[in-house]
Design a protein around this motif. Structure first.
Motif, PDB file in Angstrom:
ATOM      1  N   GLU A  24       0.840  -1.204   0.000  1.00 41.48           N
ATOM      2  CA  GLU A  24       0.000   0.000   0.000  1.00 41.48           C
ATOM      3  C   GLU A  24       0.873   1.250   0.000  1.00 41.48           C
ATOM      4  OE1 GLU A  24      -3.384   0.025  -0.166  1.00 41.48           O
ATOM      5  OE2 GLU A  24      -3.229  -2.147  -0.383  1.00 41.48           O
ATOM      6  N   PRO A  25       0.460   2.306  -0.735  1.00 46.31           N
ATOM      7  CA  PRO A  25       1.226   3.559  -0.732  1.00 46.31           C
ATOM      8  C   PRO A  25       1.364   4.106   0.690  1.00 46.31           C
ATOM      9  CG  PRO A  25      -0.503   3.628  -2.388  1.00 46.31           C
ATOM     10  CD  PRO A  25      -0.735   2.396  -1.571  1.00 46.31           C
ATOM     11  N   THR A  26       2.549   4.625   1.000  1.00 45.37           N
ATOM     12  CA  THR A  26       2.813   5.159   2.329  1.00 45.37           C
ATOM     13  C   THR A  26       2.738   6.683   2.302  1.00 45.37           C
ATOM     14  OG1 THR A  26       4.257   3.290   2.764  1.00 45.37           O
ATOM     15  CG2 THR A  26       4.461   5.174   4.229  1.00 45.37           C
ATOM     16  N   LYS A  27       1.683   7.219   2.886  1.00 50.21           N
ATOM     17  CA  LYS A  27       1.477   8.668   2.958  1.00 50.21           C
ATOM     18  C   LYS A  27       2.363   9.259   4.046  1.00 50.21           C
ATOM     19  CE  LYS A  27      -2.058  12.018   4.219  1.00 50.21           C
ATOM     20  NZ  LYS A  27      -3.459  12.191   4.626  1.00 50.21           N
ATOM     21  N   GLY A  28       3.042  10.377   3.721  1.00 52.03           N
ATOM     22  CA  GLY A  28       3.815  11.109   4.721  1.00 52.03           C
ATOM     23  C   GLY A  28       5.139  10.478   5.114  1.00 52.03           C
ATOM     24  N   ALA A  29       5.674   9.564   4.298  1.00 53.67           N
ATOM     25  CA  ALA A  29       6.987   8.976   4.603  1.00 53.67           C
ATOM     26  C   ALA A  29       8.072  10.026   4.361  1.00 53.67           C
ATOM     27  CB  ALA A  29       7.236   7.749   3.730  1.00 53.67           C
ATOM     28  N   HIS A  30       9.052  10.045   5.213  1.00 54.58           N
ATOM     29  CA  HIS A  30      10.164  10.987   5.121  1.00 54.58           C
ATOM     30  C   HIS A  30      11.253  10.359   4.260  1.00 54.58           C
ATOM     31  CE1 HIS A  30      13.520  13.359   7.324  1.00 54.58           C
ATOM     32  NE2 HIS A  30      13.079  14.023   6.279  1.00 54.58           N
ATOM     33  N   VAL A  31      11.588  10.999   3.141  1.00 52.16           N
ATOM     34  CA  VAL A  31      12.624  10.511   2.232  1.00 52.16           C
ATOM     35  C   VAL A  31      13.793  11.475   2.318  1.00 52.16           C
ATOM     36  CG1 VAL A  31      13.199   9.930  -0.152  1.00 52.16           C
ATOM     37  CG2 VAL A  31      10.866   9.558   0.694  1.00 52.16           C
ATOM     38  N   LYS A  32      14.980  10.945   2.610  1.00 56.77           N
ATOM     39  CA  LYS A  32      16.152  11.792   2.820  1.00 56.77           C
ATOM     40  C   LYS A  32      17.318  11.256   2.002  1.00 56.77           C
ATOM     41  CE  LYS A  32      18.687  13.682   6.754  1.00 56.77           C
ATOM     42  NZ  LYS A  32      18.770  13.650   8.216  1.00 56.77           N
ATOM     43  N   GLY A  42      32.132  17.153   5.201  1.00 63.56           N
ATOM     44  CA  GLY A  42      30.723  17.524   5.267  1.00 63.56           C
ATOM     45  C   GLY A  42      29.885  16.856   4.203  1.00 63.56           C
ATOM     46  N   HIS A  43      28.608  17.223   4.210  1.00 68.25           N
ATOM     47  CA  HIS A  43      27.667  16.679   3.245  1.00 68.25           C
ATOM     48  C   HIS A  43      26.480  17.627   3.096  1.00 68.25           C
ATOM     49  CE1 HIS A  43      26.184  15.265   7.166  1.00 68.25           C
ATOM     50  NE2 HIS A  43      24.992  15.410   6.629  1.00 68.25           N
ATOM     51  N   ASN A  44      25.748  17.433   2.026  1.00 67.05           N
ATOM     52  CA  ASN A  44      24.502  18.157   1.799  1.00 67.05           C
ATOM     53  C   ASN A  44      23.365  17.162   1.965  1.00 67.05           C
ATOM     54  OD1 ASN A  44      25.882  20.490   1.082  1.00 67.05           O
ATOM     55  ND2 ASN A  44      25.861  20.008  -1.080  1.00 67.05           N
ATOM     56  N   THR A  45      22.250  17.646   2.423  1.00 67.48           N
ATOM     57  CA  THR A  45      21.082  16.794   2.595  1.00 67.48           C
ATOM     58  C   THR A  45      19.901  17.439   1.903  1.00 67.48           C
ATOM     59  OG1 THR A  45      21.877  16.067   4.753  1.00 67.48           O
ATOM     60  CG2 THR A  45      19.563  15.725   4.299  1.00 67.48           C
ATOM     61  N   ASP A  46      19.150  16.649   1.160  1.00 70.74           N
ATOM     62  CA  ASP A  46      17.858  17.130   0.695  1.00 70.74           C
ATOM     63  C   ASP A  46      16.830  16.087   1.080  1.00 70.74           C
ATOM     64  OD1 ASP A  46      18.763  15.355  -1.260  1.00 70.74           O
ATOM     65  OD2 ASP A  46      17.896  16.468  -2.909  1.00 70.74           O
ATOM     66  N   GLU A  47      15.630  16.542   1.327  1.00 73.95           N
ATOM     67  CA  GLU A  47      14.603  15.651   1.829  1.00 73.95           C
ATOM     68  C   GLU A  47      13.230  16.107   1.383  1.00 73.95           C
ATOM     69  OE1 GLU A  47      14.321  16.294   6.336  1.00 73.95           O
ATOM     70  OE2 GLU A  47      16.346  16.940   5.793  1.00 73.95           O
ATOM     71  N   THR A  48      12.295  15.179   1.434  1.00 73.85           N
ATOM     72  CA  THR A  48      10.920  15.451   1.056  1.00 73.85           C
ATOM     73  C   THR A  48      10.017  14.463   1.781  1.00 73.85           C
ATOM     74  OG1 THR A  48       9.458  15.845  -0.834  1.00 73.85           O
ATOM     75  CG2 THR A  48      10.917  13.940  -0.966  1.00 73.85           C
ATOM     76  N   MET A  49       8.736  14.629   1.600  1.00 78.68           N
ATOM     77  CA  MET A  49       7.739  13.723   2.171  1.00 78.68           C
ATOM     78  C   MET A  49       6.912  13.151   1.024  1.00 78.68           C
ATOM     79  SD  MET A  49       8.169  14.027   5.493  1.00 78.68           S
ATOM     80  CE  MET A  49       6.700  13.633   6.397  1.00 78.68           C
ATOM     81  N   THR A  50       6.443  11.915   1.199  1.00 78.37           N
ATOM     82  CA  THR A  50       5.577  11.339   0.189  1.00 78.37           C
ATOM     83  C   THR A  50       4.186  11.960   0.283  1.00 78.37           C
ATOM     84  OG1 THR A  50       4.973   9.516   1.657  1.00 78.37           O
ATOM     85  CG2 THR A  50       6.785   9.129   0.124  1.00 78.37           C
ATOM     86  N   ASP A  51       3.493  11.998  -0.866  1.00 76.32           N
ATOM     87  CA  ASP A  51       2.137  12.544  -0.883  1.00 76.32           C
ATOM     88  C   ASP A  51       1.129  11.460  -0.502  1.00 76.32           C
ATOM     89  OD1 ASP A  51       1.764  10.936  -3.133  1.00 76.32           O
ATOM     90  OD2 ASP A  51       1.749  12.613  -4.552  1.00 76.32           O
ATOM     91  N   ASP A  52      -0.156  11.724  -0.690  1.00 76.19           N
ATOM     92  CA  ASP A  52      -1.210  10.770  -0.321  1.00 76.19           C
ATOM     93  C   ASP A  52      -1.094   9.445  -1.064  1.00 76.19           C
ATOM     94  OD1 ASP A  52      -2.253  12.631   1.409  1.00 76.19           O
ATOM     95  OD2 ASP A  52      -3.846  13.288   0.047  1.00 76.19           O
ATOM     96  N   ASN A  53      -0.435   9.458  -2.229  1.00 77.67           N
ATOM     97  CA  ASN A  53      -0.270   8.252  -3.036  1.00 77.67           C
ATOM     98  C   ASN A  53       1.098   7.609  -2.869  1.00 77.67           C
ATOM     99  OD1 ASN A  53      -2.864   8.501  -4.301  1.00 77.67           O
ATOM    100  ND2 ASN A  53      -1.997  10.219  -5.434  1.00 77.67           N
TER     101      ASN A  53
END
Length: 75
Positions: A24-32, A42-53
């Motif tokens: 099942e699609p995971t809503k609101g998962a944190h992707v980093k 050092g390092h750079n980080t970008d991140e997002t969250m999954t949508d309702d789908n």
């Protein structure tokens, strides 16, 4: 924007996908995504969250580095 620009190097291509849990699609998962700077500390980080789908996308990561001096600006 091309993969190579003067003084810039593409470290990671854009990526997108769907995160699922038990099929099942995971809503609101944190992707980093962490981008290590192998030429300095050092390092750079970008991140997002999954949508309702369960869909997410991260843009391409470009960096100005000493490698731009050695790689071609265009093919």
């Amino acid at each position: 924007m091309s993969l190579f620009e003067p003084e810039k190097v593409c470290l990671f291509s854009a990526i997108s996908g769907v995160i699922t849990l038990n099929g099942e699609p995971t809503k609101g998962a944190h992707v980093k995504r962490m981008v290590e700077k192998f030429y300095s500390s050092g390092h750079n980080t970008d991140e997002t969250m999954t949508d309702d789908n369960g869909y997410f996308e991260l843009p391409a990561v470009f960096d100005q580095s000493f490698l731009g001096k050695f790689l071609p600006g265009e093919f």
